[in-house]
Design a protein around this motif. Structure first.
Motif, PDB file in Angstrom:
ATOM      1  N   ARG A  36       0.847  -1.183   0.000  1.00 42.01           N
ATOM      2  CA  ARG A  36       0.000   0.000   0.000  1.00 42.01           C
ATOM      3  C   ARG A  36       0.888   1.241   0.000  1.00 42.01           C
ATOM      4  O   ARG A  36       1.941   1.257   0.626  1.00 42.01           O
ATOM      5  N   ASN A  81      -6.209   7.310  -0.703  1.00 34.85           N
ATOM      6  CA  ASN A  81      -5.305   6.314  -0.122  1.00 34.85           C
ATOM      7  C   ASN A  81      -5.991   5.481   0.960  1.00 34.85           C
ATOM      8  O   ASN A  81      -5.330   4.863   1.789  1.00 34.85           O
ATOM      9  N   GLN A  82      -7.321   5.476   0.970  1.00 37.81           N
ATOM     10  CA  GLN A  82      -8.057   4.609   1.891  1.00 37.81           C
ATOM     11  C   GLN A  82      -7.883   3.164   1.447  1.00 37.81           C
ATOM     12  O   GLN A  82      -7.968   2.848   0.260  1.00 37.81           O
ATOM     13  N   THR A  83      -7.620   2.274   2.370  1.00 38.98           N
ATOM     14  CA  THR A  83      -7.329   0.889   2.035  1.00 38.98           C
ATOM     15  C   THR A  83      -8.343  -0.048   2.688  1.00 38.98           C
ATOM     16  O   THR A  83      -8.908   0.252   3.730  1.00 38.98           O
ATOM     17  N   SER A 136       1.161   5.498   0.535  1.00 39.13           N
ATOM     18  CA  SER A 136       0.627   6.795   0.972  1.00 39.13           C
ATOM     19  C   SER A 136       1.749   7.819   0.839  1.00 39.13           C
ATOM     20  O   SER A 136       2.928   7.490   0.994  1.00 39.13           O
ATOM     21  N   THR A 161      -6.702  -0.421  -2.584  1.00 40.82           N
ATOM     22  CA  THR A 161      -6.427   0.981  -2.253  1.00 40.82           C
ATOM     23  C   THR A 161      -7.267   1.892  -3.126  1.00 40.82           C
ATOM     24  O   THR A 161      -7.312   1.727  -4.344  1.00 40.82           O
TER      25      THR A 161
END
Length: 627
Positions: free
Chosen positions: A310, A493-495, A312, A488
């Protein structure tokens, strides 16, 4: 060493000679047509022989010091029939190795290095080879992959050598500069498995992470405490390898915006399928406005991939959270389609509500079939109910994917991922069976009686998915396919973590390819059927049945799973109407099939009632005639 070299500068030396002159950062070496020069700041040598690149490396055999790292000059006689691939001496204990920059010669050097026990010198040697023969390595990908494999083996050779020398003290970091890379080796003792006993400067808010890099270093690395605790203390040695250049990793014209760092453990141990991901922060330039992404290098295929990671980012720092250890970096990527957060939320609600409704209706279909089943049931009903069973498994297991991602132990998530995969392939298989049966029933028409017909269909519908999932599960010790996967949302950038297939290549190879074959076959059947139905409707005796016919075609479209093909229309970009149609139609497919089965049952009852009434009328007519 310099004294022994100076003694060589005597008059009367033979006319054929090799001369080395190293001073003030300028290297000159001449031997026949061989010229070696270095006037660049990075101290990478140019070796040319008859205007062709070559490789040369000179070493003091007593102390292993590379000759080109010292200020010296020397000449030594060499026989006149010297060829380009040779080893020769230019002084006592000073040996030079020269080779042409060809694939064969480079492979021989790399493989001979691989058999060496002197890891540090050999590491410098293979990097000299790659830099002097840079054009060859940039053009030959297989040679570059061989280089990376040999380099990795030398990294572990050096780590094992230091262990044998007793240099590892728990909690004490060793830093080793090998010119082209830097080792940061940290033996993690049991006392270090707490926040207070790790390297100072651990500002990570997650108490489950332990910092294993120096304060203010680039990159900074945190590893999960629970995963480290499962490694024996004498093997719990992590090596953060930071590279000065990304050139050796540029296999497919990748664009790097950060350093490359490699995380290696003593004894080739690695961390994978981590519940708590590792965390790495990279510094990047503030003027980079393009989209960037955390990626890792897959050792087997030497490709850069992003699954399991992921990303960010703020202005100058990129944070990577990944569920395994290998080589990592931040790369520029092409802009990817993204779903706006508000639509993402709505689509999620539609999917969950639709899957819940389909699971309930599919369960009703199964129960009704079991209760009302006749000895000689129509095969169509059996096929519809089997598809409903597959969709029931798919919808039910899908509802568990997020729940399983939060469950410990990890095998629960793996089991849910395998169940979702099996039910998805089963649904596709029974859609194909629907198409095959429709072909035999309405297109082929004649000779449609087969022995053990339903059994054969069941072996296909349930057997093929079982084989695929069974083989995949049996290979879990070789390569982990089922497990925790991260989605993602790019805009924020919410996962979201779910239990699913972790390897994107395998995902496409099994699911997308298999469904594509089913989609092509069923679409062909649907097209033929639609043409025939339209021809029937246009006849004078069938006029006025257009709406009913359209409803029938729409129902068959749902049975054949053609609506899943909407995924192809939305690939490569975000098309919100297509996404909404895909979620609504496919998440409620089980409900549609339930109502389709009820409709068929209603038609069957109506026909049975009409037949019964007709039979009664016939009997009454016979009685009347007798009277």
């Amino acid at each position: 060493m310099s004294l022994s070299l100076v003694l060589l500068l005597l008059p009367g030396i033979l006319s054929t000679e090799v001369c080395v002159n190293i001073s003030n950062g300028v290297v000159e070496m001449k031997l026949l047509d061989l010229v070696v020069t270095d006037e660049r700041d990075d101290k990478i040598f140019n070796c040319m022989h008859k205007e062709e690149p070559c490789y040369i490396n000179c070493t003091n055999m007593l102390n292993g010091v590379q000759l080109f790292y010292n200020n010296s000059n020397a000449c030594s006689p060499v026989c006149s029939n010297w060829n380009l691939t040779a080893n020769f001496n230019i002084g006592p204990n000073v040996t030079c190795r020269v080779a042409a920059c060809t694939r064969n010669q480079s492979e021989l050097i790399l493989k001979s290095v691989n058999q060496s026990r002197n890891g540090m010198d050999r590491m410098v040697e293979i990097h000299l080879l790659r830099l002097m023969c840079s054009d060859l390595f940039s053009e030959d990908q297989d040679l570059q992959i061989l280089f990376l494999k040999v380099e990795l083996q030398l990294i572990h050779l050096i780590m094992n050598m230091m262990k044998e020398q007793g240099k590892y003290v728990p909690g004490v970091m060793h830093q080793l500069d090998l010119k082209y890379m830097a080792f940061n080796i940290f033996p993690i003792g049991n006392k270090n498995l707490t926040r207070n006993e790790t390297i100072t400067g651990n500002e990570n808010p997650d108490d489950n992470l332990i910092k294993v890099s120096q304060p203010d270093s680039d990159p900074s690395v945190w590893l999960p405490e629970d995963a480290l605790g499962k490694i024996k203390e004498d093997r719990r040695v992590v090596n953060l390898v930071n590279y000065q250049s990304t050139q050796q990793f540029e296999l497919h014209q990748e664009e790097f915006v950060s350093k490359v760092t490699r995380i290696e453990f003593l004894g080739m141990h690695s961390l994978s399928n981590l519940k708590t991901p590792i965390e790495i922060t990279f510094d990047i330039q503030s003027n980079i406005s393009e989209e960037v992404e955390c990626q890792y290098m897959e050792e087997e295929g030497s490709n850069w991939k992003n699954d399991g990671c992921r990303t960010s980012r703020n202005a100058t720092v990129v944070t990577c959270k990944c569920n395994h250890t290998t080589a990592f970096s931040v790369l520029l990527v092409a802009p990817s389609p993204s779903i706006p957060p508000e639509h993402w939320k709505i689509l999620s609600y539609i999917s969950y509500i639709g899957c819940g409704l389909s699971a309930f209706c599919s369960a009703l279909s199964l129960m009704i079939y079991v209760v009302t089943r006749k000895p000689r049931e129509e095969p169509s009903i059996f096929i519809h109910v089997s598809l409903s069973g597959a969709l029931f498994l798919l919808n039910s297991s899908f509802l568990l994917t997020e729940w399983g991602a939060r469950w410990d132990p990890g095998w629960v998530c793996e089991l849910i991922a395998a169940l979702v995969h099996y039910s998805l392939l089963g649904s596709f298989s029974w859609m194909a069976v629907e198409g095959l049966h429709l072909y035999l029933l309405l297109i082929k028409v004649f000779n449609t009686e087969y022995n053990h017909y339903q059994l054969k269909l069941s072996l296909f519908g349930w057997g093929i998915p079982a084989v695929v999932v069974g083989v995949t599960w049996s290979l879990k010790d070789v390569k982990q396919i089922y497990g925790l996967s991260t989605l993602t949302m790019l805009d924020s950038n919410q996962t979201t973590s779910i239990c699913w297939i972790t390897d994107i290549t395998y995902l496409y190879a099994t699911n997308v390819v298999y469904f594509s074959l089913v989609f092509i076959f069923n679409s062909g059947i649907l097209l033929i059927l639609a043409v025939r139905v339209c021809c029937m409707v246009t006849t004078p005796t069938r006029k006025g049945l257009g709406w009913r016919t359209a409803t029938t075609v729409a129902g068959i479209t749902c049975l054949l799973g053609v609506t899943w093909g909407l995924a192809f229309l939305g690939s490569g970009y975000v098309n919100l109407p297509i996404l909404y149609l895909f979620c609504i139609l496919n998440s409620t497919q089980g409900a549609f099939i339930f109502f389709w089965i009820l409709g068929l049952a209603r038609i069957e009852r109506k026909r049975a009632l009409e037949a019964k009434n007709a039979s009664v009328s016939t009997n009454d007519s016979k009685v009347t005639s007798v009277k």
